[in-house]
Design an enzyme around this catalytic site. Structure first.
Site, PDB file in Angstrom:
ATOM      1  N   LEU A 199       0.856  -1.186   0.000  1.00  0.00           N
ATOM      2  CA  LEU A 199       0.000   0.000   0.000  1.00  0.00           C
ATOM      3  C   LEU A 199       0.894   1.239   0.000  1.00  0.00           C
ATOM      4  O   LEU A 199       1.363   1.694   1.044  1.00  0.00           O
ATOM      5  CB  LEU A 199      -0.928  -0.010   1.215  1.00  0.00           C
ATOM      6  N   ASP A 200       1.125   1.762  -1.173  1.00  0.00           N
ATOM      7  CA  ASP A 200       2.050   2.881  -1.340  1.00  0.00           C
ATOM      8  C   ASP A 200       1.474   4.156  -0.719  1.00  0.00           C
ATOM      9  O   ASP A 200       0.332   4.535  -1.012  1.00  0.00           O
ATOM     10  CB  ASP A 200       2.316   3.099  -2.834  1.00  0.00           C
ATOM     11  N   ALA A 201       2.280   4.819   0.115  1.00  0.00           N
ATOM     12  CA  ALA A 201       1.936   6.130   0.687  1.00  0.00           C
ATOM     13  C   ALA A 201       0.535   6.145   1.293  1.00  0.00           C
ATOM     14  O   ALA A 201      -0.187   7.149   1.214  1.00  0.00           O
ATOM     15  CB  ALA A 201       2.064   7.213  -0.395  1.00  0.00           C
TER      16      ALA A 201
END
Length: 588
Positions: free
Chosen positions: A243-245
């Site tokens: 889960l990017d950023a």
């Protein structure tokens, strides 16, 4: 079957409850509609899922490691890069690549693939969905869910420009008279960017820059969009989702707009959805922030399965460069207690820089400053973020991990290999799942050429390799890349056979208060393994004392090193410069 049905019924209730928590201002009818749509996607997937009969009992064990690579890190003229990568993996990486994290492969316009312009198609040069699926036959695949933003070229942004749905609802363009003064920034670029639309100029939120337009998670239909993407990922062999950023996805006036409760609720929702799709799916949060904030996604037992261990890279880097491991030892000694079925993603190098926010509260400003200077001496650069008062503050170090291992003497290569191997072995010894960055394993130096062409500091650490040239390097037993892979493959093979290195196995730091050595005990009882790291270029004599060791006879070689099979007397262990030993008592 009844137990499975009851679990699914409970999850359906969880989904509805979480939606009500995230979207309290929406009507019951709206929430029920979204909930039913989500459940329909889940049901449709389960009917055609190829995973029904192929389920692992555990998400990870001592044999798991992650290889981080771009889809085009290795390229060959006339061949899709994913095909080239698959061939390389099978031939050279072995146990270092049980899980392969292929960095963003969808069509994009910038930021190394993180400015996604299409959820349906891969970049043509990478290949297609079938090429991804082919890699998944021999490796678990990990991929990015870029939840926070899309490219300015994405159809939603183009619809926003034309004042059409769903773009109007999906792009985050808040009222300008709200209070955004407390927003925590990861960049020094402007928080808002102007877009000229058919209804006139509008300001859109751009956390990471003007080509990355933030999404409006206040629109509950966003959950449907990403669940469809998740099911497509899973259909093509992807099991681990990064889960990017994720900490930035929910914005509210008057707040920091970071790690807000509803961002956590969205992670909870994604976990319930993933658990319904795949028994052994893994949800990983990536939040380059101080440790307490980072762990906030793991401490509840219903959010992420795993989180990037952001303090590790800068602490280890500083310890190796200065031969001063006091802070590193204290940090390992205070290792967090995490819920069952969660763990940490342990890494050194990655596609991003070495994050500095994780050092807040762990390292004083002078030592941080000295770390920056030492890395700049090795060709590194420093990127900054903008504080609420307008000041810029160092945010990350941009340097290749291999170049960071250089010596400060006239001979930069002195002990470079030894330092690098130590750094990767320490990652293997820690509680959690170890991860390795492909360019680092291949001894990639600072990529000055790419940086000079793009001006992007992170490109210093994103070298691409031509397949034919790389083959020659890997087939040369004297090359650093060959030596790195040979040594670390062997170490990972050894680790895979030792239950003491299971991510949930007990860990204790035995070297708190020392600067010259890091001693990590894994497991309990007479079979414990002691990972001993000489953090200096000096020869060290060390006496191992632990209650789990059997009574020792002086001058008796009563223990052995799993890495080399060398026998040692625990009362007198001699370590060469930057040497690492995985020691265990010999059975009597």
């Amino acid at each position: 079957m009844k137990q499975i049905d009851s679990e699914k019924k409970l999850d359906r209730l969880k989904i509805n409850k979480l939606l009500k928590t995230i979207y309290p201002n929406h009507t019951t009818e709206e929430i029920n509609f979204i909930s039913n749509q989500l459940l329909q996607i889940l049901d449709d997937f389960s009917e055609k899922s190829a995973y029904e009969e192929i389920r692992d009992k555990e998400r990870w064990n001592e044999s798991h490691s992650v290889l981080i690579t771009y889809a085009d890190s290795i390229y060959k003229n006339g061949e899709a890069t994913l095909i080239t990568l698959r061939k390389l993996l099978s031939k050279h990486f072995g146990s270092l690549s049980k899980v392969v994290h292929i960095l963003p492969f969808l069509k994009s316009t910038s930021d190394g693939g993180f400015a996604v312009s299409s959820y349906d198609s891969l970049e043509e040069k990478f290949g297609g969905w079938d090429d991804l699926k082919s890699i998944s036959k021999n490796h678990d695949l990990m991929a990015d869910l870029v939840l926070n933003h899309v490219s300015s070229s994405h159809p939603w942004v183009q619809q926003f420009i034309k004042s059409q749905e769903p773009g109007i609802s999906n792009v985050f363009s808040p009222e300008q008279n709200l209070d955004w003064s407390n927003v925590v920034r990861p960049r020094s670029s402007s928080l808002f960017s102007q877009i000229n639309t058919d209804d006139g100029p509008k300001q859109v939120w751009t956390t990471f820059g003007p080509d990355q337009i933030d999404l409006n998670w206040q629109n509950p239909k966003m959950t449907l969009e990403f669940l469809n993407l998740i099911t497509n990922y899973l259909s093509n062999g992807i099991k681990w989702l990064r889960l990017d950023a994720v900490g930035f996805i929910w914005k509210e006036s008057g707040t920091t707009c970071l790690h807000l409760p509803k961002a956590h609720s969205i992670v909870k929702l994604l976990r319930v959805l993933l658990n319904n799709l795949l028994d052994d799916g893994v949800l990983i949060t990536e939040t380059n922030v101080p440790q307490k904030e980072n762990l906030s996604y793991l401490i509840p037992d219903d959010e992420a399965h795993m989180a990037y261990n952001f303090p590790l890279p800068p602490l280890l880097l500083e310890a190796i460069i200065t031969s001063r491991a006091d802070i590193l030892n204290s940090w390992i000694f205070d290792w967090p207690i995490l819920p069952e079925d969660t763990t940490l993603f342990n890494f050194t190098a990655s596609h991003d820089g070495v994050g500095l926010r994780a050092l807040e509260g762990l390292m004083n400003e002078q030592r941080i400053k000295d770390l920056l200077i030492n890395c700049e001496k090795r060709g590194g650069l420093v990127s900054h973020r903008r504080l609420s008062n307008g000041d810029d503050k160092p945010y990350e170090l941009n340097i290749s991990w291999w170049s960071a291992m250089e010596d400060s003497s006239r001979d930069a290569k002195r002990f470079q290999y030894e330092r690098f191997i130590l750094s990767q072995l320490l990652v293997m010894a820690l509680k959690g799942v170890p991860a390795f960055y492909l360019p680092a394993l291949l001894a990639s130096e600072n990529d000055i050429k790419s940086f000079s062409m793009t001006g992007q500091r992170r490109d210093l650490n994103r070298e691409k390799f031509k397949s034919e040239n790389l083959s020659a390097v890997l087939n040369n037993p004297e090359s650093n890349a060959n030596k790195n892979l040979k040594y670390l493959r062997n170490a990972m093979n050894v680790r895979s056979e030792l239950k003491q290195f299971h991510p949930s196995s007990q860990m204790k730091c035995l070297s708190k208060g020392r600067s010259d050595i890091v001693v990590i005990k894994r497991g309990i009882g007479p079979g414990s393994v002691f990972a001993i790291h000489n953090m200096t270029e000096n020869k060290i004599n060390y006496q191992l004392n632990d209650n789990d060791l059997p009574k020792i006879i002086d001058n008796d070689f009563d223990a052995h090193d799993f890495l080399t099979s060398t026998k040692y007397n625990c009362k007198n262990i001699s370590l060469d410069s930057f040497q690492v030993i995985w020691l265990s008592a010999l059975s009597k």
